[in-house]
Design an enzyme around this catalytic site. Sequence first.
Site, mmCIF file in Angstrom:
data_model
loop_
_atom_site.group_PDB
_atom_site.id
_atom_site.type_symbol
_atom_site.label_atom_id
_atom_site.label_comp_id
_atom_site.label_asym_id
_atom_site.label_seq_id
_atom_site.Cartn_x
_atom_site.Cartn_y
_atom_site.Cartn_z
ATOM 1 N N ASN A 73 -36.327 7.742 -1.422
ATOM 2 C CA ASN A 73 -35.946 7.507 -2.802
ATOM 3 C C ASN A 73 -37.167 7.309 -3.695
ATOM 4 O O ASN A 73 -38.059 6.527 -3.388
ATOM 5 C CB ASN A 73 -35.028 6.293 -2.907
ATOM 6 C CG ASN A 73 -34.556 6.047 -4.324
ATOM 7 O OD1 ASN A 73 -34.961 5.090 -4.961
ATOM 8 N ND2 ASN A 73 -33.706 6.919 -4.826
ATOM 9 N N ASP A 97 -27.458 17.947 -13.217
ATOM 10 C CA ASP A 97 -27.287 16.638 -12.577
ATOM 11 C C ASP A 97 -26.132 16.698 -11.592
ATOM 12 O O ASP A 97 -25.107 17.345 -11.845
ATOM 13 C CB ASP A 97 -27.024 15.557 -13.627
ATOM 14 C CG ASP A 97 -28.292 15.107 -14.337
ATOM 15 O OD1 ASP A 97 -29.385 15.578 -13.940
ATOM 16 O OD2 ASP A 97 -28.209 14.308 -15.279
ATOM 17 N N ASP A 99 -23.880 14.697 -10.827
ATOM 18 C CA ASP A 99 -22.608 14.119 -11.271
ATOM 19 C C ASP A 99 -21.808 15.104 -12.117
ATOM 20 O O ASP A 99 -20.605 14.920 -12.306
ATOM 21 C CB ASP A 99 -22.856 12.875 -12.137
ATOM 22 C CG ASP A 99 -23.721 11.840 -11.456
ATOM 23 O OD1 ASP A 99 -23.687 11.768 -10.224
ATOM 24 O OD2 ASP A 99 -24.440 11.114 -12.162
ATOM 25 N N ASP A 183 -36.607 12.854 -19.824
ATOM 26 C CA ASP A 183 -36.089 14.176 -20.173
ATOM 27 C C ASP A 183 -36.312 14.485 -21.649
ATOM 28 O O ASP A 183 -36.547 15.642 -22.022
ATOM 29 C CB ASP A 183 -34.606 14.304 -19.809
ATOM 30 C CG ASP A 183 -33.764 13.129 -20.297
ATOM 31 O OD1 ASP A 183 -34.338 12.136 -20.796
ATOM 32 O OD2 ASP A 183 -32.530 13.201 -20.169
ATOM 33 N N ARG A 211 -19.208 8.701 -14.609
ATOM 34 C CA ARG A 211 -18.725 8.219 -13.316
ATOM 35 C C ARG A 211 -17.904 6.951 -13.481
ATOM 36 O O ARG A 211 -18.245 6.069 -14.258
ATOM 37 C CB ARG A 211 -19.914 7.953 -12.392
ATOM 38 C CG ARG A 211 -20.651 9.207 -11.975
ATOM 39 C CD ARG A 211 -21.861 8.922 -11.124
ATOM 40 N NE ARG A 211 -21.570 8.162 -9.923
ATOM 41 C CZ ARG A 211 -22.200 8.311 -8.760
ATOM 42 N NH1 ARG A 211 -23.149 9.228 -8.649
ATOM 43 N NH2 ARG A 211 -21.897 7.564 -7.721
#
Length: 407
Positions: A73, A97, A99, A183, A211
Amino acid sequence: MTVAQPDVTVVIGAYEAMPYLVECLASVEAQTLDPSRIEVVAVDDGSTDGTGEYLEEFAARAPMPVTVIRQDNSGGPSGPRNVGLGKAAGRYVFFLDADDRLGPEALARMVAMADENGTDVVLGRVEGVNRKPPGSMWGETLRRTDVYSSNIKFTLSAQKLFRRELLTRHGMRFDESLWTGEDALFTMEAYLRADGVSVIADYTCYYLVGREDGKHVTRTGGYVLRFDSARALMTLLADMLPPGPRRDVLMVRPFLVTLLPQFGPQFLKDDEEVRRHKVELAKPLMDAHWNADVARRLRVNERLRLHLLAAGRPDLLTDVVEFVRAGKEVPAVLEKNGRRLYLGYPHFRDSRAGVPDAVYRAEPREARTFPGYREGRIEIFLRQAGRKARRMLSTRAATPGGRAAAA
């Protein structure tokens, strides 16, 4: 046998992405663009929920080549995106992404738009699913525009199509020292360096998914990280652009989107130490980048709060924030036969406060919403001229011959 270069590399950074990853990858597999023209580079950033295993299962059955990289990670989205970008072979790169998901025609439409117009960045319409995305830039499809002539400065997320040659030529990577806003920095630099930007507004290319567990790839972080993000973006703009209108119009974005929310309703909930710290963090940014030309591009309540911050008057600032939070109707003061309008937010024409009248004066765009305001001929002429210039720019298609002809 020579393997043809893919049109687009889809870079997916994934961390603890299950079960959302299932629909994300299904949306890649469902693309109408021929699978032979797509490659996927997926980076599992140390997940423990089966994300890495599912990526490997997808790679084994997917109709397009898929590279899966598994790593420890990294703590944020920049590292995985940079790893994926380093492995990309496509003419274009799209950052997806884990998600979220793509519309079925997204890649085909974006690649075609870039190829037809010779543009380096393509924005596809974004629709929110349990999240509210920015919306001011989707009014119309623009074959060729730029960051000054449109509202694209208000969408700086990485979910765009980028010409990989542009990124390679300038050595562009995501800043791994930033925990939020990385970003924005990357995308703004791409806008500034791009030979044209396209906007697809008539088809939803990207579904931004909220989410249910509240976890997203992007870390929200504390308020200090927001100031770091604002500082980085302001510094980029100052480094890349000379002082003047172009820098000012873009500087609105970090002031309005990143800095100002720190001095909204949350400021009233902050304890005295946090308030003091926020004012201290803001001071060097205000000193370096706040000016009258940036100020006039904001609405009165926005401009007033930032003016008081720049003037070192947090005592007056709290009064204004309380007024705005309460949603009170602001009194309008018309002068010069209705051609000048002031909004009577707290401390207007209070001699003890000493705030200049100009801070309270509404610019025509805001003033036009109030009955009795009469826009002057000069303002009307400038507004019409600006609209004409933007319309001519947005409708000018790239000439045959691609990038060289469009430059």
